[in-house]
Motif scaffolding. Sequence first.
Motif, PDB file in Angstrom:
ATOM      1  N   LEU A   1      -0.113   3.547   5.239  1.00  0.00           N
ATOM      2  CA  LEU A   1       1.036   4.225   4.645  1.00  0.00           C
ATOM      3  C   LEU A   1       2.345   3.565   5.056  1.00  0.00           C
ATOM      4  CD1 LEU A   1      -0.081   7.944   5.005  1.00  0.00           C
ATOM      5  CD2 LEU A   1      -0.056   6.555   2.921  1.00  0.00           C
ATOM      6  N   SER A   2       2.438   3.141   6.315  1.00  0.00           N
ATOM      7  CA  SER A   2       3.670   2.476   6.756  1.00  0.00           C
ATOM      8  C   SER A   2       3.845   1.142   6.039  1.00  0.00           C
ATOM      9  CB  SER A   2       3.693   2.306   8.273  1.00  0.00           C
ATOM     10  OG  SER A   2       2.684   1.429   8.697  1.00  0.00           O
ATOM     11  N   HIS A   3       2.756   0.429   5.775  1.00  0.00           N
ATOM     12  CA  HIS A   3       2.850  -0.830   5.026  1.00  0.00           C
ATOM     13  C   HIS A   3       3.311  -0.571   3.587  1.00  0.00           C
ATOM     14  CE1 HIS A   3       1.494  -3.693   7.964  1.00  0.00           C
ATOM     15  NE2 HIS A   3       0.404  -2.986   8.226  1.00  0.00           N
ATOM     16  N   LEU A   4       2.805   0.490   2.978  1.00  0.00           N
ATOM     17  CA  LEU A   4       3.254   0.833   1.625  1.00  0.00           C
ATOM     18  C   LEU A   4       4.745   1.134   1.605  1.00  0.00           C
ATOM     19  CD1 LEU A   4       0.475   3.138   0.115  1.00  0.00           C
ATOM     20  CD2 LEU A   4       1.151   0.863  -0.652  1.00  0.00           C
ATOM     21  N   LYS A   5       5.187   1.953   2.537  1.00  0.00           N
ATOM     22  CA  LYS A   5       6.612   2.308   2.602  1.00  0.00           C
ATOM     23  C   LYS A   5       7.471   1.060   2.807  1.00  0.00           C
ATOM     24  CE  LYS A   5       8.007   6.180   4.584  1.00  0.00           C
ATOM     25  NZ  LYS A   5       8.542   6.883   3.442  1.00  0.00           N
TER      26      LYS A   5
ATOM     27  N   GLU B   1      -5.516  12.946  -4.240  1.00  0.00           N
ATOM     28  CA  GLU B   1      -5.164  11.727  -3.510  1.00  0.00           C
ATOM     29  C   GLU B   1      -3.796  11.202  -3.963  1.00  0.00           C
ATOM     30  OE1 GLU B   1      -7.003   7.378  -2.291  1.00  0.00           O
ATOM     31  OE2 GLU B   1      -7.995   8.534  -3.862  1.00  0.00           O
ATOM     32  N   TRP B   2      -3.537  11.236  -5.264  1.00  0.00           N
ATOM     33  CA  TRP B   2      -2.246  10.781  -5.790  1.00  0.00           C
ATOM     34  C   TRP B   2      -1.098  11.606  -5.190  1.00  0.00           C
ATOM     35  CZ3 TRP B   2       0.739   7.274  -7.373  1.00  0.00           C
ATOM     36  CH2 TRP B   2       1.873   7.531  -8.127  1.00  0.00           C
ATOM     37  N   ASN B   3      -1.262  12.913  -5.163  1.00  0.00           N
ATOM     38  CA  ASN B   3      -0.226  13.780  -4.606  1.00  0.00           C
ATOM     39  C   ASN B   3      -0.035  13.547  -3.111  1.00  0.00           C
ATOM     40  OD1 ASN B   3       0.677  15.068  -6.973  1.00  0.00           O
ATOM     41  ND2 ASN B   3      -1.149  16.339  -6.979  1.00  0.00           N
ATOM     42  N   PHE B   4      -1.124  13.239  -2.406  1.00  0.00           N
ATOM     43  CA  PHE B   4      -1.025  12.884  -0.991  1.00  0.00           C
ATOM     44  C   PHE B   4      -0.145  11.647  -0.825  1.00  0.00           C
ATOM     45  CE2 PHE B   4      -2.536  10.004   2.317  1.00  0.00           C
ATOM     46  CZ  PHE B   4      -2.343  10.766   3.456  1.00  0.00           C
ATOM     47  N   TYR B   5      -0.418  10.610  -1.642  1.00  0.00           N
ATOM     48  CA  TYR B   5       0.381   9.385  -1.553  1.00  0.00           C
ATOM     49  C   TYR B   5       1.843   9.645  -1.888  1.00  0.00           C
ATOM     50  CZ  TYR B   5      -3.300   6.032  -0.568  1.00  0.00           C
ATOM     51  OH  TYR B   5      -4.280   5.312   0.047  1.00  0.00           O
TER      52      TYR B   5
ATOM     53  N   PRO C   1       7.180   8.592  -0.835  1.00  0.00           N
ATOM     54  CA  PRO C   1       7.950   9.012  -2.008  1.00  0.00           C
ATOM     55  C   PRO C   1       8.507   7.843  -2.825  1.00  0.00           C
ATOM     56  CG  PRO C   1       9.046   9.669   0.040  1.00  0.00           C
ATOM     57  CD  PRO C   1       7.717   9.095   0.407  1.00  0.00           C
ATOM     58  N   GLU C   2       8.576   6.664  -2.212  1.00  0.00           N
ATOM     59  CA  GLU C   2       9.043   5.480  -2.932  1.00  0.00           C
ATOM     60  C   GLU C   2       8.170   5.178  -4.158  1.00  0.00           C
ATOM     61  OE1 GLU C   2      10.326   5.124   1.360  1.00  0.00           O
ATOM     62  OE2 GLU C   2       8.492   5.705   0.329  1.00  0.00           O
TER      63      GLU C   2
END
Length: 167
Positions: free
Chosen positions: A3-7, A56-60, A65-66
């Motif tokens: 998640l940190s990599h995605l952000k 899963e989509w809502n979790f992401y 939020p980006e």
Amino acid sequence: VWLSHLKETLGPAKTSWSLYVHIPFCETLCTFCGCNTIITKDHKKETPYLEELLKEWNFYLDKVPELGERPLQNIHLGGGTPTFFSAQHLKDFLTPLLQKIKKASHFEGSVEVDPRRTTVDQLEVLRDLGFNRISLGVQDFNSEIQRLGNRLQPFDVPKKLADEAIL
């Protein structure tokens, strides 16, 4: 860490992104297939799978939020056969997903289809949601090769679907 990599990746304001959604279901196994598939004719599996995808989509979206702020360049539905799902289930899944994002100005929605199973209703739903490309599952028109691959479809089947997709 993921998640940190995605952000981090989506941090710059000019960043865009693409999404692949794997729908693993097929009614029959093509012997050449190397995909992660579930072979079934039980369409009752559609609803629980789509519910989990949306969860899963809502979790992401909650954690990154980006994803809703940066433009989505491409969405690709692959599998399996995404058109295993009914037109209504495709709409029920994709509508809330696409409502929570910004589409890029040159957005492309694409889907892999099995010409033997895909309907005009499914194509219309996808087109209404901004999909503009299909990948027809055609490996060969030689009947013996089709028999060996367990994917029998005479030429007129994918041609008819391609003609309907253009309309």
